[in-house]
Design an enzyme around this catalytic site. Sequence first.
Site, PDB file in Angstrom:
ATOM      1  N   ASN A  11      -1.329  14.653  12.236  1.00  0.00           N
ATOM      2  CA  ASN A  11      -0.120  14.174  12.766  1.00  0.00           C
ATOM      3  C   ASN A  11      -0.950  12.986  13.362  1.00  0.00           C
ATOM      4  O   ASN A  11      -1.382  13.333  14.708  1.00  0.00           O
ATOM      5  CB  ASN A  11       0.751  15.041  13.421  1.00  0.00           C
ATOM      6  CG  ASN A  11       1.379  13.957  14.375  1.00  0.00           C
ATOM      7  OD1 ASN A  11       1.952  12.835  14.610  1.00  0.00           O
ATOM      8  ND2 ASN A  11       2.488  13.987  14.999  1.00  0.00           N
ATOM      9  N   ARG A  93       1.760  13.445   8.669  1.00  0.00           N
ATOM     10  CA  ARG A  93       3.323  12.428   9.253  1.00  0.00           C
ATOM     11  C   ARG A  93       2.957  11.158   8.956  1.00  0.00           C
ATOM     12  O   ARG A  93       1.665  10.355   9.096  1.00  0.00           O
ATOM     13  CB  ARG A  93       3.158  12.820  10.465  1.00  0.00           C
ATOM     14  CG  ARG A  93       4.376  12.450  11.589  1.00  0.00           C
ATOM     15  CD  ARG A  93       4.700  12.888  12.657  1.00  0.00           C
ATOM     16  NE  ARG A  93       5.497  11.394  12.922  1.00  0.00           N
ATOM     17  CZ  ARG A  93       6.280  11.695  14.459  1.00  0.00           C
ATOM     18  NH1 ARG A  93       5.900  12.369  15.146  1.00  0.00           N
ATOM     19  NH2 ARG A  93       7.381  11.047  14.627  1.00  0.00           N
ATOM     20  N   HIS A 181      11.682   9.350  14.093  1.00  0.00           N
ATOM     21  CA  HIS A 181      12.089  10.985  14.696  1.00  0.00           C
ATOM     22  C   HIS A 181      13.134  11.236  13.489  1.00  0.00           C
ATOM     23  O   HIS A 181      12.984  12.281  13.767  1.00  0.00           O
ATOM     24  CB  HIS A 181      12.342  10.861  15.775  1.00  0.00           C
ATOM     25  CG  HIS A 181      11.750   9.846  17.136  1.00  0.00           C
ATOM     26  ND1 HIS A 181      12.240   9.560  18.305  1.00  0.00           N
ATOM     27  CD2 HIS A 181      10.713  10.307  17.613  1.00  0.00           C
ATOM     28  CE1 HIS A 181      11.302   9.378  18.662  1.00  0.00           C
ATOM     29  NE2 HIS A 181      10.211  10.156  19.038  1.00  0.00           N
ATOM     30  N   ARG A 241       8.048   2.407  27.040  1.00  0.00           N
ATOM     31  CA  ARG A 241       8.682   1.510  25.955  1.00  0.00           C
ATOM     32  C   ARG A 241      10.482   1.117  26.827  1.00  0.00           C
ATOM     33  O   ARG A 241      10.622   1.647  27.111  1.00  0.00           O
ATOM     34  CB  ARG A 241       8.683   1.444  24.644  1.00  0.00           C
ATOM     35  CG  ARG A 241       7.615   1.814  24.095  1.00  0.00           C
ATOM     36  CD  ARG A 241       7.915   2.708  22.752  1.00  0.00           C
ATOM     37  NE  ARG A 241       6.898   3.220  21.915  1.00  0.00           N
ATOM     38  CZ  ARG A 241       7.091   4.275  21.600  1.00  0.00           C
ATOM     39  NH1 ARG A 241       8.378   4.415  20.548  1.00  0.00           N
ATOM     40  NH2 ARG A 241       6.816   5.564  21.538  1.00  0.00           N
ATOM     41  N   ASP A 283       5.430   9.519  33.057  1.00  0.00           N
ATOM     42  CA  ASP A 283       5.570  11.237  33.195  1.00  0.00           C
ATOM     43  C   ASP A 283       6.577  11.595  33.883  1.00  0.00           C
ATOM     44  O   ASP A 283       7.169  11.652  34.514  1.00  0.00           O
ATOM     45  CB  ASP A 283       4.352  11.795  33.617  1.00  0.00           C
ATOM     46  CG  ASP A 283       4.341  13.316  32.771  1.00  0.00           C
ATOM     47  OD1 ASP A 283       3.264  13.290  32.156  1.00  0.00           O
ATOM     48  OD2 ASP A 283       4.461  14.349  33.307  1.00  0.00           O
ATOM     49  N   GLY A 330      13.881  16.726  27.037  1.00  0.00           N
ATOM     50  CA  GLY A 330      14.686  17.735  26.814  1.00  0.00           C
ATOM     51  C   GLY A 330      14.597  19.389  26.308  1.00  0.00           C
ATOM     52  O   GLY A 330      15.487  19.443  26.687  1.00  0.00           O
ATOM     53  N   GLU A 382       8.201  18.631  14.440  1.00  0.00           N
ATOM     54  CA  GLU A 382       8.102  18.103  13.135  1.00  0.00           C
ATOM     55  C   GLU A 382       6.386  18.453  12.601  1.00  0.00           C
ATOM     56  O   GLU A 382       6.818  18.421  10.599  1.00  0.00           O
ATOM     57  CB  GLU A 382       7.881  16.223  14.138  1.00  0.00           C
ATOM     58  CG  GLU A 382       8.627  16.031  14.288  1.00  0.00           C
ATOM     59  CD  GLU A 382       8.098  15.168  15.577  1.00  0.00           C
ATOM     60  OE1 GLU A 382       7.312  15.941  16.759  1.00  0.00           O
ATOM     61  OE2 GLU A 382       8.631  13.659  15.647  1.00  0.00           O
TER      62      GLU A 382
HETATM   63  P1  ADP Z   1       5.510  13.081  22.857  1.00  0.00           P
HETATM   64  O1  ADP Z   1       6.623  12.007  22.467  1.00  0.00           O
HETATM   65  O2  ADP Z   1       3.901  12.177  23.448  1.00  0.00           O
HETATM   66  O3  ADP Z   1       5.067  14.088  21.621  1.00  0.00           O
HETATM   67  P2  ADP Z   1       6.702  14.828  24.771  1.00  0.00           P
HETATM   68  O4  ADP Z   1       7.375  15.166  23.472  1.00  0.00           O
HETATM   69  O5  ADP Z   1       5.046  15.727  24.411  1.00  0.00           O
HETATM   70  O6  ADP Z   1       6.007  14.071  24.565  1.00  0.00           O
HETATM   71  O7  ADP Z   1       7.401  14.393  25.306  1.00  0.00           O
HETATM   72  C1  ADP Z   1       6.253  14.672  26.989  1.00  0.00           C
HETATM   73  C2  ADP Z   1       7.374  14.386  28.232  1.00  0.00           C
HETATM   74  O8  ADP Z   1       8.171  15.454  28.287  1.00  0.00           O
HETATM   75  C3  ADP Z   1       6.493  13.837  29.462  1.00  0.00           C
HETATM   76  O9  ADP Z   1       7.185  12.793  30.078  1.00  0.00           O
HETATM   77  C4  ADP Z   1       6.269  14.934  30.520  1.00  0.00           C
HETATM   78  O10 ADP Z   1       6.851  15.006  31.787  1.00  0.00           O
HETATM   79  C5  ADP Z   1       7.955  16.231  29.553  1.00  0.00           C
HETATM   80  N1  ADP Z   1       8.085  17.162  30.242  1.00  0.00           N
HETATM   81  C6  ADP Z   1       6.868  17.567  29.815  1.00  0.00           C
HETATM   82  N2  ADP Z   1       7.315  19.221  30.111  1.00  0.00           N
HETATM   83  C7  ADP Z   1       8.264  19.029  31.625  1.00  0.00           C
HETATM   84  C8  ADP Z   1       9.018  19.928  32.117  1.00  0.00           C
HETATM   85  N3  ADP Z   1       8.827  20.462  32.533  1.00  0.00           N
HETATM   86  N4  ADP Z   1       9.739  19.149  32.873  1.00  0.00           N
HETATM   87  C9  ADP Z   1      10.186  17.873  33.162  1.00  0.00           C
HETATM   88  N5  ADP Z   1       9.342  17.249  31.943  1.00  0.00           N
HETATM   89  C10 ADP Z   1       8.850  17.623  31.127  1.00  0.00           C
END
Ligand code: ADP
Length: 397
Positions: A11, A93, A181, A241, A283, A330, A382
Amino acid sequence: MNSTDSIVVINAGSSSIKFSLYDGAALELAMRGKIENLYAGVTRFVAQDAAGAVIDEHRWSGGAIDHAAGMRFLIDFAQSHLAGRRVVAVGHRIVHGGVDYSGPQLLDAGVLAQLDTLVPLAPLHLPHNLAPVRSMFAMAPQVPQVGCFDTAFHTGQPAAAQAFALPARITDLGIRRYGFHGLSYEYIAATLPQADPHLANAKVVAAHLGNGASMCAMRGGCSVASTMGFTAVDGLPMGTRCGALDPGVVLYLIEELGMDVAAVQKLLYQESGLLGVSGLSSDMRTLEQSGDPRAQAAIALLVYRIGRELGSLAAALGGLDALVFSGGIGENSTALRAAVCRDAAWLGVQLDAAANHRSGDGVRRVSTAGSRVPVWVVPANEELMIARHTLDILEQQ
Ligand code: ADP
């Protein structure tokens, strides 16, 4: 496929290459890792076993490396760490498959040439996805490679879900909604009926909420509508974004503020979303821990927009039987899930506060027993979806 045969999943993004290694026909995860900070700063590599223990680490102290050098390193790493395994195929991917690729595809020079023509549709991602394919062809041409497209899952959407209200001469150029996605949603569609067989033919809205974020309406495991459109900047606000935007804003930025294409692109892709609204961070964890009202405003806007899209997607489905959360936000943000479900009470969603807070990293139901619409958390995977597709294509040869 025997027990010493393995499938590698790659990926590759603009600044990273992630890889996973799956063993045997059961596709048991054996190893995963990533090279980060390509092109900028200090490039890092780390590989972990299935339990998360670090197997190997490396830093390029002489400066950053590019995709080709990264792939060369990974192939050398694989050769010295395969421990008797044989890599029978590599699955990639690939963000865009255009209108032609509605499923995984064995890659060859002809397919690569066709994918090159799609680069204008995804200039920020597609060249990086294709670079490792070319590296593999050059360095290990005997290994079959399979492309798995983020758009493929959405190609069966009804025509109205795919169309912009633009003149046919523009639509005919491929300017339409594709959705992204797709590999994440396909994995959710495959996983949910295993968790609850009643959901096999259900009307489901899934939210993949990571740095990139989108939502998808699925009926009977097939995509019906999605919040991402022509590009992955549409729909929900994301880490950096902007998500859905009145196109008049773009015209205003150009005409009145004198911004050029590069400046508009930077604004919409890198300076907006959670980062832009909060002025603090892209973040979610940082924003949730911040007491700054701008951080709370950014989160509130995301929750509001998820709620609006949920209503729209439920309308596209003609109802709602289940809601699914996935992606880093999520899966992990109990507060975000609680806020979204609070606002979705009108749809019959009732979150179970204890289940929502219970820590766990597997597929889990977080709604009350009496919730008319069950709410599930399905961790994104994925990579496993790509491994399954790659195995399927291999078996068809
Ligand atoms: P990507 O799209 O780059 O794969 P991820 O699916 O890893 O990203 O998601 C990253 C997001 O998930 C970031 O905004 C991060 O802060 C959030 N995140 C990860 N762990 C937690 C948590 N425990 N509580 C709230 N948000 C979280």
